[in-house]
Write a protein that holds these residues in place. Sequence first.
Motif, PDB file in Angstrom:
ATOM      1  N   ASN A 223       0.841  -1.198   0.000  1.00  0.00           N
ATOM      2  CA  ASN A 223       0.000   0.000   0.000  1.00  0.00           C
ATOM      3  C   ASN A 223       0.875   1.246   0.000  1.00  0.00           C
ATOM      4  O   ASN A 223       1.704   1.434   0.887  1.00  0.00           O
ATOM      5  CB  ASN A 223      -0.884   0.035   1.246  1.00  0.00           C
ATOM      6  CG  ASN A 223      -1.646  -1.251   1.486  1.00  0.00           C
ATOM      7  OD1 ASN A 223      -1.590  -1.806   2.565  1.00  0.00           O
ATOM      8  ND2 ASN A 223      -2.361  -1.725   0.496  1.00  0.00           N
TER       9      ASN A 223
ATOM     10  N   TYR B 289       0.682   5.434  -0.277  1.00  0.00           N
ATOM     11  CA  TYR B 289      -0.249   6.562  -0.167  1.00  0.00           C
ATOM     12  C   TYR B 289       0.372   7.834  -0.718  1.00  0.00           C
ATOM     13  O   TYR B 289       1.503   8.182  -0.394  1.00  0.00           O
ATOM     14  CB  TYR B 289      -0.626   6.792   1.300  1.00  0.00           C
ATOM     15  CG  TYR B 289      -1.723   7.826   1.486  1.00  0.00           C
ATOM     16  CD1 TYR B 289      -3.034   7.436   1.660  1.00  0.00           C
ATOM     17  CD2 TYR B 289      -1.427   9.191   1.469  1.00  0.00           C
ATOM     18  CE1 TYR B 289      -4.054   8.380   1.822  1.00  0.00           C
ATOM     19  CE2 TYR B 289      -2.436  10.136   1.624  1.00  0.00           C
ATOM     20  CZ  TYR B 289      -3.741   9.723   1.802  1.00  0.00           C
ATOM     21  OH  TYR B 289      -4.733  10.655   1.948  1.00  0.00           O
TER      22      TYR B 289
ATOM     23  N   GLU C  27      -1.272  11.900  -2.359  1.00  0.00           N
ATOM     24  CA  GLU C  27      -2.440  12.687  -2.746  1.00  0.00           C
ATOM     25  C   GLU C  27      -2.768  12.451  -4.224  1.00  0.00           C
ATOM     26  O   GLU C  27      -1.885  12.518  -5.074  1.00  0.00           O
ATOM     27  CB  GLU C  27      -2.193  14.174  -2.503  1.00  0.00           C
ATOM     28  CG  GLU C  27      -2.120  14.542  -1.028  1.00  0.00           C
ATOM     29  CD  GLU C  27      -3.380  14.175  -0.260  1.00  0.00           C
ATOM     30  OE1 GLU C  27      -4.487  14.286  -0.848  1.00  0.00           O
ATOM     31  OE2 GLU C  27      -3.272  13.766   0.909  1.00  0.00           O
TER      32      GLU C  27
ATOM     33  N   TRP D 167      -5.183   5.087  -2.923  1.00  0.00           N
ATOM     34  CA  TRP D 167      -5.508   4.954  -1.507  1.00  0.00           C
ATOM     35  C   TRP D 167      -6.083   6.243  -0.929  1.00  0.00           C
ATOM     36  O   TRP D 167      -6.894   6.201  -0.001  1.00  0.00           O
ATOM     37  CB  TRP D 167      -4.297   4.482  -0.714  1.00  0.00           C
ATOM     38  CG  TRP D 167      -4.098   3.008  -0.903  1.00  0.00           C
ATOM     39  CD1 TRP D 167      -3.101   2.386  -1.609  1.00  0.00           C
ATOM     40  CD2 TRP D 167      -4.956   1.965  -0.418  1.00  0.00           C
ATOM     41  NE1 TRP D 167      -3.288   1.031  -1.599  1.00  0.00           N
ATOM     42  CE2 TRP D 167      -4.416   0.739  -0.877  1.00  0.00           C
ATOM     43  CE3 TRP D 167      -6.118   1.954   0.351  1.00  0.00           C
ATOM     44  CZ2 TRP D 167      -5.001  -0.484  -0.588  1.00  0.00           C
ATOM     45  CZ3 TRP D 167      -6.713   0.722   0.633  1.00  0.00           C
ATOM     46  CH2 TRP D 167      -6.153  -0.478   0.174  1.00  0.00           C
ATOM     47  N   ALA D 168      -5.695   7.380  -1.480  1.00  0.00           N
ATOM     48  CA  ALA D 168      -6.327   8.638  -1.061  1.00  0.00           C
ATOM     49  C   ALA D 168      -7.795   8.646  -1.463  1.00  0.00           C
ATOM     50  O   ALA D 168      -8.663   9.149  -0.733  1.00  0.00           O
ATOM     51  CB  ALA D 168      -5.587   9.820  -1.671  1.00  0.00           C
TER      52      ALA D 168
ATOM     53  N   GLU E  72      -9.626   6.271   0.840  1.00  0.00           N
ATOM     54  CA  GLU E  72      -9.747   6.858   2.177  1.00  0.00           C
ATOM     55  C   GLU E  72     -11.055   7.623   2.334  1.00  0.00           C
ATOM     56  O   GLU E  72     -11.702   7.573   3.390  1.00  0.00           O
ATOM     57  CB  GLU E  72      -8.562   7.783   2.443  1.00  0.00           C
ATOM     58  CG  GLU E  72      -8.547   8.380   3.839  1.00  0.00           C
ATOM     59  CD  GLU E  72      -7.348   9.273   4.086  1.00  0.00           C
ATOM     60  OE1 GLU E  72      -7.003   9.495   5.253  1.00  0.00           O
ATOM     61  OE2 GLU E  72      -6.740   9.751   3.078  1.00  0.00           O
ATOM     62  N   THR E  73     -11.457   8.322   1.283  1.00  0.00           N
ATOM     63  CA  THR E  73     -12.701   9.087   1.345  1.00  0.00           C
ATOM     64  C   THR E  73     -13.898   8.311   0.802  1.00  0.00           C
ATOM     65  O   THR E  73     -15.015   8.457   1.296  1.00  0.00           O
ATOM     66  CB  THR E  73     -12.559  10.399   0.549  1.00  0.00           C
ATOM     67  OG1 THR E  73     -12.170  10.105  -0.811  1.00  0.00           O
ATOM     68  CG2 THR E  73     -11.500  11.293   1.173  1.00  0.00           C
TER      69      THR E  73
ATOM     70  N   PRO F  69     -14.032   4.318   3.448  1.00  0.00           N
ATOM     71  CA  PRO F  69     -13.213   4.434   4.653  1.00  0.00           C
ATOM     72  C   PRO F  69     -13.041   3.128   5.423  1.00  0.00           C
ATOM     73  O   PRO F  69     -12.017   2.924   6.070  1.00  0.00           O
ATOM     74  CB  PRO F  69     -13.950   5.489   5.491  1.00  0.00           C
ATOM     75  CG  PRO F  69     -15.318   5.569   4.904  1.00  0.00           C
ATOM     76  CD  PRO F  69     -15.188   5.229   3.473  1.00  0.00           C
TER      77      PRO F  69
ATOM     78  N   TYR G 207     -10.226   1.353   3.802  1.00  0.00           N
ATOM     79  CA  TYR G 207      -8.984   2.062   4.112  1.00  0.00           C
ATOM     80  C   TYR G 207      -8.499   1.723   5.522  1.00  0.00           C
ATOM     81  O   TYR G 207      -7.316   1.416   5.721  1.00  0.00           O
ATOM     82  CB  TYR G 207      -9.195   3.572   3.978  1.00  0.00           C
ATOM     83  CG  TYR G 207      -7.949   4.372   4.265  1.00  0.00           C
ATOM     84  CD1 TYR G 207      -6.953   4.509   3.307  1.00  0.00           C
ATOM     85  CD2 TYR G 207      -7.768   4.977   5.508  1.00  0.00           C
ATOM     86  CE1 TYR G 207      -5.795   5.230   3.570  1.00  0.00           C
ATOM     87  CE2 TYR G 207      -6.622   5.704   5.788  1.00  0.00           C
ATOM     88  CZ  TYR G 207      -5.637   5.828   4.811  1.00  0.00           C
ATOM     89  OH  TYR G 207      -4.496   6.532   5.091  1.00  0.00           O
ATOM     90  N   ARG G 208      -9.410   1.746   6.483  1.00  0.00           N
ATOM     91  CA  ARG G 208      -9.027   1.425   7.862  1.00  0.00           C
ATOM     92  C   ARG G 208      -8.533  -0.014   7.973  1.00  0.00           C
ATOM     93  O   ARG G 208      -7.572  -0.306   8.694  1.00  0.00           O
ATOM     94  CB  ARG G 208     -10.208   1.670   8.800  1.00  0.00           C
ATOM     95  CG  ARG G 208     -10.446   3.145   9.119  1.00  0.00           C
ATOM     96  CD  ARG G 208     -11.432   3.296  10.261  1.00  0.00           C
ATOM     97  NE  ARG G 208     -12.770   2.838   9.891  1.00  0.00           N
ATOM     98  CZ  ARG G 208     -13.703   3.611   9.348  1.00  0.00           C
ATOM     99  NH1 ARG G 208     -13.445   4.891   9.097  1.00  0.00           N
ATOM    100  NH2 ARG G 208     -14.894   3.131   9.060  1.00  0.00           N
TER     101      ARG G 208
ATOM    102  N   VAL H  76      -4.950  -0.157   6.457  1.00  0.00           N
ATOM    103  CA  VAL H  76      -3.956   0.421   7.372  1.00  0.00           C
ATOM    104  C   VAL H  76      -3.721  -0.517   8.548  1.00  0.00           C
ATOM    105  O   VAL H  76      -2.582  -0.730   8.983  1.00  0.00           O
ATOM    106  CB  VAL H  76      -4.396   1.811   7.869  1.00  0.00           C
ATOM    107  CG1 VAL H  76      -3.451   2.312   8.963  1.00  0.00           C
ATOM    108  CG2 VAL H  76      -4.411   2.811   6.715  1.00  0.00           C
TER     109      VAL H  76
ATOM    110  N   HIS I 240       1.211   2.198   9.168  1.00  0.00           N
ATOM    111  CA  HIS I 240       0.953   3.206   8.137  1.00  0.00           C
ATOM    112  C   HIS I 240       1.323   2.645   6.775  1.00  0.00           C
ATOM    113  O   HIS I 240       2.019   1.634   6.678  1.00  0.00           O
ATOM    114  CB  HIS I 240       1.751   4.486   8.414  1.00  0.00           C
ATOM    115  CG  HIS I 240       3.244   4.275   8.461  1.00  0.00           C
ATOM    116  ND1 HIS I 240       4.035   4.246   7.335  1.00  0.00           N
ATOM    117  CD2 HIS I 240       4.071   4.061   9.521  1.00  0.00           C
ATOM    118  CE1 HIS I 240       5.291   4.031   7.678  1.00  0.00           C
ATOM    119  NE2 HIS I 240       5.342   3.913   8.995  1.00  0.00           N
TER     120      HIS I 240
END
Length: 252
Positions: free
Chosen positions: A183, A185, A187, A191-192, A195-196, A199, A202-203, A206, A213
């Motif tokens: 993974n 990350y 912007e 994965w960004a 994340e939104t 979620p 994403y959790r 991680v 991380h």
Amino acid sequence: MDLQLSGSRVLVTGGTRGIGRAIVEAFLDEGATVGFCGRTADAVSATEEALGDRGAVTGTVVDVGDGEALAAWVDASAAAFGGLDSVVANVSALAIPDTEENWQLSLNVDVMHTVRLVRAALPHLERSPAPSIIAISSVSGRESDFASGPYGTAKTAIIGYISGLALQLADKGIRANTVSPGNTYFEGGVWASIETGNPDLYRTAVGLNPTGHMGTPQEVAAPVVFLASPVASRISGTNLVVDGALTRGIQL
């Protein structure tokens, strides 16, 4: 450590953002002359301008799914640079959902762009004193996960293809290796977006990382540049996993 890359001539597919851009930057920091491609003119020109002070860099608009355009870029770059020493096949379609379109896209972009890049580069690499081929795969090509299907299968195929190349090209002194990130990350990256957009996934992702991380593009770029360098002259046919101990299978 001096990686002995000053003056080397390198091509990177997909060099405008993320891992690809970090690879371009890392080669430039070692004194290499770098050519990169991207799909959109605005992204290519912006990247070329941003990195211009960092070293000798040239960006070109290329759709790597177009075999003729990809080969033309390789030949034109080799002519402009006076040859080629390393190529990095970085582009992925990131086509994860299991659809007919994504299978075709993954095979054409992920797998065949790697094959076509190598085919076009080989005549130039054969004249290099320290030639190297690197393909970016993924931990999804090493073990089953949520991205198994078009994406994961294509990444597995890349590892197999590069392993075979290492054997076939060893007598010519051309090394071939794969780097498989976990993974990563950044912007604007996948994965960004997850994340939104998702979620929970994403959790979970991680949480699976023993380091707590995800990695950065720079952490992937550093081993890519090392493997491309003459310092790694005895390394060929390997799949270097860069994942912070995310995957747990023993790689024999």
